[in-house]
Design an enzyme around this catalytic site. Structure first.
Site, PDB file in Angstrom:
ATOM      1  N   GLU A   1     -87.043 -25.252 -59.528  1.00 16.16           N
ATOM      2  CA  GLU A   1     -85.730 -24.993 -60.130  1.00 16.16           C
ATOM      3  C   GLU A   1     -85.796 -25.287 -61.625  1.00 16.16           C
ATOM      4  O   GLU A   1     -85.955 -26.434 -62.038  1.00 16.16           O
ATOM      5  CB  GLU A   1     -84.658 -25.876 -59.468  1.00 16.16           C
ATOM      6  CG  GLU A   1     -83.291 -25.722 -60.121  1.00 16.16           C
ATOM      7  CD  GLU A   1     -82.240 -26.685 -59.553  1.00 16.16           C
ATOM      8  OE1 GLU A   1     -82.420 -27.191 -58.432  1.00 16.16           O
ATOM      9  OE2 GLU A   1     -81.244 -26.934 -60.252  1.00 16.16           O
TER      10      GLU A   1
ATOM     11  N   ARG B   1     -80.791 -25.473 -69.098  1.00 17.26           N
ATOM     12  CA  ARG B   1     -80.245 -26.490 -69.996  1.00 17.26           C
ATOM     13  C   ARG B   1     -80.994 -26.581 -71.307  1.00 17.26           C
ATOM     14  O   ARG B   1     -80.688 -27.440 -72.130  1.00 17.26           O
ATOM     15  CB  ARG B   1     -80.274 -27.854 -69.303  1.00 17.26           C
ATOM     16  CG  ARG B   1     -79.193 -28.000 -68.264  1.00 17.26           C
ATOM     17  CD  ARG B   1     -78.981 -29.450 -67.941  1.00 17.26           C
ATOM     18  NE  ARG B   1     -79.460 -29.778 -66.620  1.00 17.26           N
ATOM     19  CZ  ARG B   1     -79.866 -30.991 -66.255  1.00 17.26           C
ATOM     20  NH1 ARG B   1     -79.889 -31.963 -67.113  1.00 17.26           N
ATOM     21  NH2 ARG B   1     -80.261 -31.209 -65.016  1.00 17.26           N
TER      22      ARG B   1
ATOM     23  N   LYS C   1     -76.147 -26.936 -51.764  1.00 13.60           N
ATOM     24  CA  LYS C   1     -76.636 -28.100 -52.511  1.00 13.60           C
ATOM     25  C   LYS C   1     -75.566 -29.184 -52.409  1.00 13.60           C
ATOM     26  O   LYS C   1     -74.366 -28.872 -52.425  1.00 13.60           O
ATOM     27  CB  LYS C   1     -76.840 -27.673 -53.966  1.00 13.60           C
ATOM     28  CG  LYS C   1     -77.122 -28.790 -54.943  1.00 13.60           C
ATOM     29  CD  LYS C   1     -77.516 -28.214 -56.296  1.00 13.60           C
ATOM     30  CE  LYS C   1     -77.591 -29.298 -57.353  1.00 13.60           C
ATOM     31  NZ  LYS C   1     -78.340 -28.861 -58.542  1.00 13.60           N
TER      32      LYS C   1
HETATM   33  O1  ELE Z   1     -78.612 -28.949 -63.870  1.00  9.91           O
HETATM   34  C1  ELE Z   1     -78.294 -28.812 -62.694  1.00  9.91           C
HETATM   35  O2  ELE Z   1     -77.612 -27.896 -62.261  1.00  9.91           O
HETATM   36  C2  ELE Z   1     -78.788 -29.731 -61.740  1.00  9.91           C
HETATM   37  O3  ELE Z   1     -79.356 -29.321 -60.781  1.00  9.91           O
HETATM   38  C3  ELE Z   1     -78.631 -31.130 -61.974  1.00  9.91           C
HETATM   39  C4  ELE Z   1     -79.726 -31.797 -61.237  1.00  9.91           C
HETATM   40  O4  ELE Z   1     -79.409 -31.811 -59.892  1.00  9.91           O
HETATM   41  C5  ELE Z   1     -79.978 -33.128 -61.709  1.00  9.91           C
HETATM   42  O5  ELE Z   1     -80.168 -33.128 -63.084  1.00  9.91           O
HETATM   43  C6  ELE Z   1     -81.189 -33.702 -61.071  1.00  9.91           C
HETATM   44  O6  ELE Z   1     -80.912 -34.997 -60.941  1.00  9.91           O
HETATM   45  P1  ELE Z   1     -81.958 -36.145 -61.101  1.00  9.91           P
HETATM   46  O7  ELE Z   1     -83.055 -35.884 -60.134  1.00  9.91           O
HETATM   47  O8  ELE Z   1     -81.148 -37.338 -60.785  1.00  9.91           O
HETATM   48  O9  ELE Z   1     -82.413 -36.106 -62.526  1.00  9.91           O
END
Ligand code: ELE
Length: 212
Positions: free
Chosen positions: A47, A51, A134
């Site tokens: 994924e 960003r 999700k």
């Molecule tokens: O940008 C998005 O749409 C996402 O998917 C957010 C992600 O789920 C998180 O950034 C992952 O979270 P962490 O593993 O805690 O860093």
């Protein structure tokens, strides 16, 4: 493509490995090496979050890596979905679910892994035809305990919890009947990506692969 068919496709992707690495990549020159390491480590479903300004180029580069399935994350608008598909994304991930996103992904035939947390959000997604979602932000939204509770009244829906998932808590999620895989950013820390430390990332991918 109906949400029902989208869910079949995202479910099939989620079944390929216990972890979907969530990637925030600033430099498209790192894309091929990173994807190659992750696929070699046993994590073929990737994924790429939209960003960073480089994200679409990253998707383009990663889509060329054999054995990988590259999706776009952080898909917030129909335009995001269209640009992701044009760049070669084979699926989209959104932190939530809106009518606009659902319609756009259906129109352009891009499988969508949409986000939901509460029973009402999950039920609305079910009304649209989704059965693979999700669960975001997983830890902040009550973690494995919350997800286990949802399995009682809503056992027909499966989830990919993401957000705060770590090697320390991933097994708690993966043990649940309504969890197929988890998503997480821990496999590819910025420092290793910037340094091109593919051996470390491949090793972390191997450990993640062995979680289930
Ligand atoms: O940008 C998005 O749409 C996402 O998917 C957010 C992600 O789920 C998180 O950034 C992952 O979270 P962490 O593993 O805690 O860093």
């Amino acid at each position: 493509m109906t949400p029902d068919l989208q869910s079949q496709k995202t479910r099939a992707l989620c079944e390929l490995a216990p972890v979907i690495p969530v990637l925030v990549v600033a430099d498209a020159a790192r894309a091929e090496g990173l994807a190659t390491a992750l696929v070699a480590g046993g994590l073929p479903v990737l994924e790429v979050t939209l960003r960073t300004p480089a994200a679409l180029d990253v998707i383009r580069e990663m889509s060329r890596v054999a054995g990988g399935h590259v999706g776009a994350g952080t898909v917030l608008t129909p335009d995001d979905a269209r640009r992701a598909k044009d760049a070669g994304a084979s699926f989209a991930v959104s932190p939530g679910a809106t009518e606009q996103i659902v319609r756009a992904c259906s129109d352009i035939e891009l499988p969508l892994l949409a986000g939901a947390v509460t029973a009402s959000e999950v039920m609305r997604a079910m009304e649209w035809g989704y059965s693979m979602l999700k669960f975001f932000p997983a830890e902040a939204a009550g973690g494995a305990k919350s997800l286990k509770s949802l399995a009682g009244p809503l056992p027909q829906v499966s989830f990919c919890p993401t957000g705060g998932v770590t090697p320390g808590n991933a097994r708690d999620y993966l043990a649940l009947s309504n969890v197929i895989c988890v998503g997480g950013s821990w496999i590819s820390p910025d420092a290793d990506v910037a340094a091109g430390n593919w051996a470390a990332i491949e090793a972390r991918a191997r450990e993640a692969r062995a979680l289930k």
